[in-house]
Design a protein around this motif. Structure first.
Motif, short mmCIF file in Angstrom:
data_model
loop_
_atom_site.label_atom_id
_atom_site.label_comp_id
_atom_site.label_asym_id
_atom_site.label_seq_id
_atom_site.Cartn_x
_atom_site.Cartn_y
_atom_site.Cartn_z
N ALA A 72 0.82 -1.21 0.00
CA ALA A 72 0.00 0.00 0.00
C ALA A 72 0.86 1.26 0.00
N GLU A 73 0.46 2.21 -0.82
CA GLU A 73 1.13 3.51 -0.85
C GLU A 73 0.93 4.18 0.51
N LYS A 74 1.93 4.91 0.97
CA LYS A 74 1.90 5.56 2.28
C LYS A 74 1.71 7.06 2.13
N THR A 75 1.21 7.68 3.17
CA THR A 75 1.14 9.14 3.25
C THR A 75 2.57 9.66 3.40
N LYS A 76 2.85 10.83 2.82
CA LYS A 76 4.19 11.41 2.95
C LYS A 76 4.54 11.54 4.43
N HIS A 77 5.74 11.07 4.80
CA HIS A 77 6.19 11.08 6.19
C HIS A 77 7.71 11.01 6.24
N VAL A 78 8.24 11.20 7.43
CA VAL A 78 9.66 10.99 7.66
C VAL A 78 9.81 9.78 8.58
N ALA A 79 10.94 9.11 8.46
CA ALA A 79 11.19 7.92 9.27
C ALA A 79 12.61 7.99 9.82
N ALA A 80 12.79 7.36 10.98
CA ALA A 80 14.12 7.28 11.57
C ALA A 80 14.22 5.97 12.33
N VAL A 81 15.45 5.45 12.39
CA VAL A 81 15.73 4.24 13.14
C VAL A 81 16.85 4.55 14.11
N PHE A 82 16.63 4.18 15.38
CA PHE A 82 17.61 4.41 16.44
C PHE A 82 17.93 3.08 17.11
N ARG A 83 19.14 2.93 17.59
CA ARG A 83 19.55 1.68 18.26
C ARG A 83 19.81 1.97 19.74
N TYR A 84 19.19 1.14 20.58
CA TYR A 84 19.40 1.17 22.04
C TYR A 84 20.04 -0.16 22.45
N PRO A 85 20.77 -0.18 23.55
CA PRO A 85 21.40 -1.44 23.97
C PRO A 85 20.40 -2.54 24.31
N ASP A 86 19.20 -2.13 24.78
CA ASP A 86 18.16 -3.12 25.13
C ASP A 86 16.83 -2.40 25.24
N LEU A 87 15.76 -3.18 25.35
CA LEU A 87 14.41 -2.62 25.40
C LEU A 87 14.19 -1.78 26.65
N ASN A 88 14.73 -2.21 27.79
CA ASN A 88 14.55 -1.44 29.02
C ASN A 88 15.15 -0.04 28.91
N THR A 89 16.30 0.07 28.27
CA THR A 89 16.93 1.37 28.08
C THR A 89 16.06 2.26 27.19
N ALA A 90 15.50 1.69 26.13
CA ALA A 90 14.63 2.45 25.23
C ALA A 90 13.39 2.93 25.97
#
Length: 95
Positions: free
Chosen positions: A48-66
């Protein structure tokens, strides 16, 4: 186990979004959150085509830290600005 934070934002107010990004980036730098990638949606090849948006990916050492980052008082103060600036989805993926 490292966790990736995928964030997607449909911008409502470009000036407020720029302010939010500046402030959130400062907090992330203090917490040594790794920025993996940032980009602006271009097109869909399959699905499916998406609405115009921005995306970012970040890395954390673990889920609890995030989770601790997003629950911090410093980030909580940014939520009204974030919500005025954009509609954002925040998702976590185990790496």
């Amino acid at each position: 186990m490292p966790v990736l934070n995928f964030s997607y934002a449909i911008i409502k107010d470009a000036k407020a979004f720029s302010d939010y990004i500046r402030k959130a980036s400062g907090l992330m730098a203090e917490e040594r959150v790794e920025v993996v990638v940032r980009g602006t949606y271009s097109e869909t090849l399959r699905g499916a085509e998406k609405t115009k948006h921005v995306a970012a990916v970040f890395r954390y050492p673990d889920l609890n830290t995030a989770k601790r980052f997003y629950a911090s008082s410093a980030y909580q103060e940014l939520i009204p600005l974030r919500d005025a600036a954009c509609d954002m989805e925040i998702q976590f993926y185990e790496e």
